[in-house]
Design a protein around this motif. Structure first.
Motif, short mmCIF file in Angstrom:
data_model
loop_
_atom_site.label_atom_id
_atom_site.label_comp_id
_atom_site.label_asym_id
_atom_site.label_seq_id
_atom_site.Cartn_x
_atom_site.Cartn_y
_atom_site.Cartn_z
N VAL A 352 67.92 34.58 23.85
CA VAL A 352 66.61 34.46 24.49
C VAL A 352 66.41 33.00 24.89
O VAL A 352 66.55 32.09 24.06
N ASN A 353 66.06 32.80 26.16
CA ASN A 353 65.86 31.44 26.65
C ASN A 353 64.50 30.90 26.24
O ASN A 353 63.47 31.54 26.43
N LEU A 354 64.52 29.72 25.66
CA LEU A 354 63.30 28.96 25.41
C LEU A 354 63.09 28.08 26.64
O LEU A 354 63.97 27.30 27.01
N ARG A 355 61.93 28.22 27.31
CA ARG A 355 61.73 27.53 28.59
C ARG A 355 60.68 26.44 28.47
O ARG A 355 59.84 26.44 27.58
N THR A 360 59.77 32.23 34.13
CA THR A 360 61.22 32.09 34.26
C THR A 360 61.59 31.02 35.28
O THR A 360 62.77 30.67 35.41
N GLU A 361 60.62 30.49 36.02
CA GLU A 361 60.89 29.45 37.01
C GLU A 361 61.12 28.08 36.35
O GLU A 361 61.66 27.19 36.97
N PHE A 362 60.69 27.95 35.09
CA PHE A 362 60.84 26.66 34.41
C PHE A 362 62.24 26.54 33.83
O PHE A 362 62.88 27.54 33.47
N ALA A 365 64.94 25.27 27.86
CA ALA A 365 64.80 24.19 26.88
C ALA A 365 65.66 24.45 25.64
O ALA A 365 65.77 23.58 24.78
N GLY A 366 66.25 25.64 25.57
CA GLY A 366 67.05 25.98 24.41
C GLY A 366 67.38 27.46 24.40
O GLY A 366 66.95 28.22 25.29
N LEU A 367 68.12 27.88 23.40
CA LEU A 367 68.53 29.27 23.29
C LEU A 367 68.22 29.76 21.87
O LEU A 367 68.56 29.10 20.89
N LEU A 368 67.60 30.95 21.79
CA LEU A 368 67.24 31.54 20.50
C LEU A 368 67.89 32.90 20.36
O LEU A 368 68.19 33.57 21.36
N THR A 396 63.44 22.22 16.02
CA THR A 396 63.92 21.02 16.72
C THR A 396 63.22 20.76 18.05
O THR A 396 63.35 19.66 18.59
N ARG A 397 62.52 21.75 18.60
CA ARG A 397 61.94 21.54 19.92
C ARG A 397 60.78 22.50 20.16
O ARG A 397 60.53 23.41 19.37
N THR A 398 60.10 22.31 21.26
CA THR A 398 59.03 23.22 21.66
C THR A 398 59.41 23.86 22.99
O THR A 398 60.16 23.29 23.79
N GLY A 399 58.91 25.06 23.23
CA GLY A 399 59.19 25.78 24.46
C GLY A 399 58.46 27.10 24.51
O GLY A 399 57.78 27.49 23.55
#
Length: 596
Positions: A352-355, A360-362, A365-368, A396-399
Motif C-alpha cells: 500500500v502506497n503512503l502518499r 493518488t496524484e501525490f 512517500a513510502g510503502l506499507l 519513520t514518516r507521515t503520509g
C-alpha cells in the motif's frame, strides 16, 4: 346471655375449680385480637384472678372482643380448640381429660405470638415461640431483611447447629448472599426444623463461596494491565472494591494501580484482592500527582506562533524539513499524549502506497504492508472521487492512505511522560542506577553517583538526565562522550551542549573545554547544571517538563530546547522505560490546557 359473657363465666368457674396441680395439663390460653396473637399463661391468669386481676382483666377484655382460639396442652404439646373444650365442659366432661383425649379438636397457632406477663403491676407482651420450635428458628422464619437475617444467623448459630467456620471466611458480600438465599428458599410455612435450615444454609454458603472464587480467579487470570482493569471493574461488587477512585484517576495512574494488582497475583481470597487493590490505590495516590496549568492561547493560536519559528521534522523523507501546520498542531496538542485512546489505522493489504497528499496524484512517500500499524490518524480529507484519505504518522514518516486500504481502530496515546515535572529528584539510589540502567552503556557505565550528585546539586530529575545523556551520546558511545582532544586536553560532553549543527564536534568540545569538563563526572554534573539553570529551574522560564522545554507554552517560540517537533515525544519512551526499571519513585505531572 351473650356467648362471650357465658364463656367468661365458664373461664371464671374453671379458674375457681382448678387448683394448683389440677390444671397442669392446660398451660396457656391463646387469643387472636385484630391481627395480633396473644398468649396468657395459665399460672399468671390464676394468680391475677386471685390478686390484682391485671392480666385477667386484659385477657377477659380481649376474649370478649375476639374469643379464645385454644388452650395449650403442655403434656401433649398441642393446642386444643377452645370452643370444643367449652362444648365438652357443657356436656359435663372434665376439661383436663378432654385436652388429653387423642381425638380432641386442635387448632393451628402462629409460630410467633406475644406472651402476656405481669411485671411491675403492668401487663407486658414479649415475643413468644410455639413450644418445640427454637426462638432462633422462629426469628429466622419471620425475617425478610438481609441484614437482620445475617444478624439472626450469626447470633443463633449455636442454638441452630449452624457451622460458621466456612461462613466466616466469606466477605460481607458473600455473607449477604447467604442471608438472601436463606430468605428466598424459606418455605411459606417457615423452616420446620433446624436441620432444614442447615441444609439451605450450607448450600447457600457453597454458592456464595463459588461466586467469590470465580471473581478471584478472574483477577488471578488477568496477566496484563488492560485485562486487570477490566477484571477489577467487572468483579467490584463481589470483591467489595470501591471502583470510583480508580475510575477517577488519570489513565496513567489507573494503569499504575492495575499494574500493582497484577504484580501481586496470585490471590487466595476476596479479602486478599481487596487488600492489594486498596494498597495499590494508596500507593498510586502517594506516588503519582497530576495538576493542570491553563494558558491564554487557543491551540490554533499556539500552533500559529510555533509556525513562525521554523519547526523541523524528519517525518517526510528522513531528512530535516520545515513541518506543516497540521503536523505541528498534532504534536503541540497535549490531548494526543494524555488521552486514553486515539483514532488509528491498520493497513489491510500488502504494498500500500503512503502518499504525500490525499489522492493518488501525490507522490509516494513510502510503502506499507498488510498488518502494519496501528498508526495514529492526524488528519483526514476527501478526494474528487469521494474517497476519504487518512493522514498517518508511522514510525519513520507521515503520509496519506485511502480508506479502502486500511482498517480504522484505536491506539493508546503516546503517554504522559512529556509532562513529567523534572525539578526535584526521583530518589533512585546510585547503586540501582548502575545495576539496572547504566550497565553496558559505554562511557556512562558506573556513573550513577555522578547523576545522583548532579540531581541533588542542581534540583533536576536524575532519570531525565540519564535519558537525555543516553539519547545525546548514543548510549554512551558518541565521540564527545568518550572523550575528545581539544587544546591539549581531553574533554567530555554528555548532553551535546554547544554542539551546533554547523560544527557539532568542535563546538561541543569547545564548550566542554571552557566549562572545564575534563572528566566524565564533571561533564555529567556540569550538564545537569546547564540543563537545570537554563530550562528547568530558570528563574524566568521555569521549563520543568519536556513539553515546556520544547514548546514553552508560557512564552511560545522563545527559549525552546529543540527545533524538532517530535523532540519531547521522542524522550518519552526512554524515560518511561528507565522508570520501569526502578522500584521506588514519585511522579509529578503538569499538563497544559489551552483555551477552547
Amino acid at each position: 346471655m351473650k356467648k362471650s359473657l357465658l364463656v367468661s363465666i365458664i373461664l371464671a368457674c374453671l379458674f375457681i375449680l382448678l387448683t394448683q396441680n389440677a390444671y397442669a395439663a392446660i398451660d396457656a390460653y391463646v387469643i387472636e385480637d385484630q391481627n395480633e396473637t396473644y398468649k396468657y399463661l395459665m399460672s399468671d391468669l390464676v394468680q391475677s384472678f386471685n390478686t390484682d386481676e391485671l392480666i385477667w382483666n386484659d385477657f377477659n377484655e380481649r376474649m370478649m372482643q375476639s374469643g379464645v382460639m385454644g388452650v395449650y396442652d403442655i403434656e401433649k404439646n398441642r393446642y386444643v380448640r377452645f370452643s370444643a373444650l367449652v362444648s365438652a365442659f357443657n356436656e359435663g366432661e372434665d376439661v383436663i381429660a378432654y385436652t388429653d383425649r387423642p381425638d380432641a379438636v386442635t387448632v393451628e397457632v402462629p409460630e410467633g405470638i406475644k406472651l402476656a406477663s405481669l411485671e411491675n403491676n403492668e401487663v407486658t407482651f414479649t415475643a413468644w415461640v410455639v413450644p418445640g420450635v427454637s426462638s432462633g428458628l422462629a426469628a429466622i422464619n419471620t425475617i425478610t431483611d438481609k441484614a437482620e437475617m445475617l444478624t439472626a444467623l450469626t447470633e443463633n448459630a449455636a442454638e441452630l447447629g449452624l457451622n460458621l467456620e466456612n461462613f466466616n471466611l466469606l466477605n460481607t458480600y458473600g455473607k449477604n448472599l447467604v442471608a438472601a438465599e436463606v430468605i428466598s428458599n424459606r418455605p411459606d410455612t417457615g423452616y420446620a426444623t433446624g436441620d432444614a435450615l442447615i441444609t439451605v444454609f450450607d448450600g447457600a454458603w457453597g454458592n456464595a463461596a463459588a461466586k467469590l472464587s470465580a471473581a478471584v480467579k478472574e483477577i488471578n487470570d488477568a496477566f496484563s494491565v488492560a485485562a486487570m482493569t477490566t477484571a477489577l471493574g467487572k468483579n467490584a461488587e463481589p470483591l467489595e472494591l470501591d471502583i470510583t477512585p480508580l475510575d477517577n484517576l488519570h489513565v496513567f495512574a489507573r494503569e499504575n494501580a492495575a499494574k500493582a494488582v497484577v504484580a501481586g497475583r496470585s490471590y487466595s481470597s476476596a479479602d486478599a484482592v481487596k487488600t492489594a487493590y486498596n494498597a495499590a490505590l494508596d500507593e498510586t495516590d502517594a506516588t503519582i500527582r497530576i495538576k493542570y496549568t491553563d494558558y491564554g492561547y487557543t491551540l490554533p493560536k499556539m500552533t500559529s506562533i510555533q509556525m513562525g519559528y521554523n519547526p523541523q521534522t524528519d517525518l517526510y523523507d528522513g531528512v530535516w524539513r520545515t513541518a506543516d501546520t497540521n503536523l505541528v498542531e498534532w504534536h503541540v496538542n497535549p490531548g494526543n499524549f494524555v488521552e486514553d485512546m486515539l483514532t488509528a489505522t491498520i493497513i489491510s493489504y500488502d504494498s500500500v502506497n503512503l502518499r504525500e497528499g490525499p489522492s493518488t496524484e501525490f507522490p509516494k512517500a513510502g510503502l506499507l504492508n498488510q498488518g502494519d500499524g496501528p498508526f495514529f490518524v492526524i488528519n483526514q480529507a476527501v478526494d474528487e472521487q469521494g474517497y476519504t484519505w487518512y493522514r498517518l504518522i508511522t514510525n519513520t514518516r507521515t503520509g496519506w492512505v485511502r480508506e479502502d486500504l486500511l482498517q480504522l481502530t484505536e491506539r493508546k496515546g503516546e503517554g504522559i511522560f512529556q509532562f513529567l515535572v523534572l525539578s526535584g529528584t526521583a530518589g533512585v539510589p546510585a547503586e540501582e542506577i548502575n545495576e539496572k540502567i547504566l550497565a553496558g552503556k559505554g562511557i556512562l557505565e558506573g556513573m550513577g553517583e555522578a547523576f545522583v550528585e548532579g540531581s541533588t546539586q542542581h534540583n533536576i530529575n536524575e532519570i531525565f538526565l540519564i535519558a537525555l545523556a543516553l539519547h545525546e551520546t548514543g548510549n554512551g558511545t558518541s565521540i564527545l562522550a568518550q572523550g575528545y582532544g581539544y587544546n591539549g586536553e581531553t574533554v567530555y560532553n554528555m548532553f551535546g551542549i554547544g554542539a551546533v549543527d554547523a560544527d557539532p564536534i568542535n563546538k561541543g568540545a569547545e564548550y566542554a573545554y571552557n566549562e572545564g569538563w575534563f572528566t566524565p563526572e564533571a561533564a555529567i554534573i556540569g550538564g545537569a547544571k546547564f540543563t537545570s539553570g537554563n530550562y528547568i529551574n530558570n528563574a524566568m522560564y521555569r521549563q520543568d517538563t519536556l513539553y515546556k522545554m520544547r514548546w514553552n507554552p508560557a512564552s511560545p517560540g522563545r527559549h525552546q530546547y529543540a527545533t524538532d517537533i517530535g523532540w519531547a515525544s521522542k524522550q518519552i519512551r526512554r524515560i518511561k522505560e528507565l522508570y520501569d526499571l526502578c522500584n521506588t519513585y514519585i511522579l509529578q505531572f503538569d499538563i497544559p490546557r489551552y483555551q477552547k
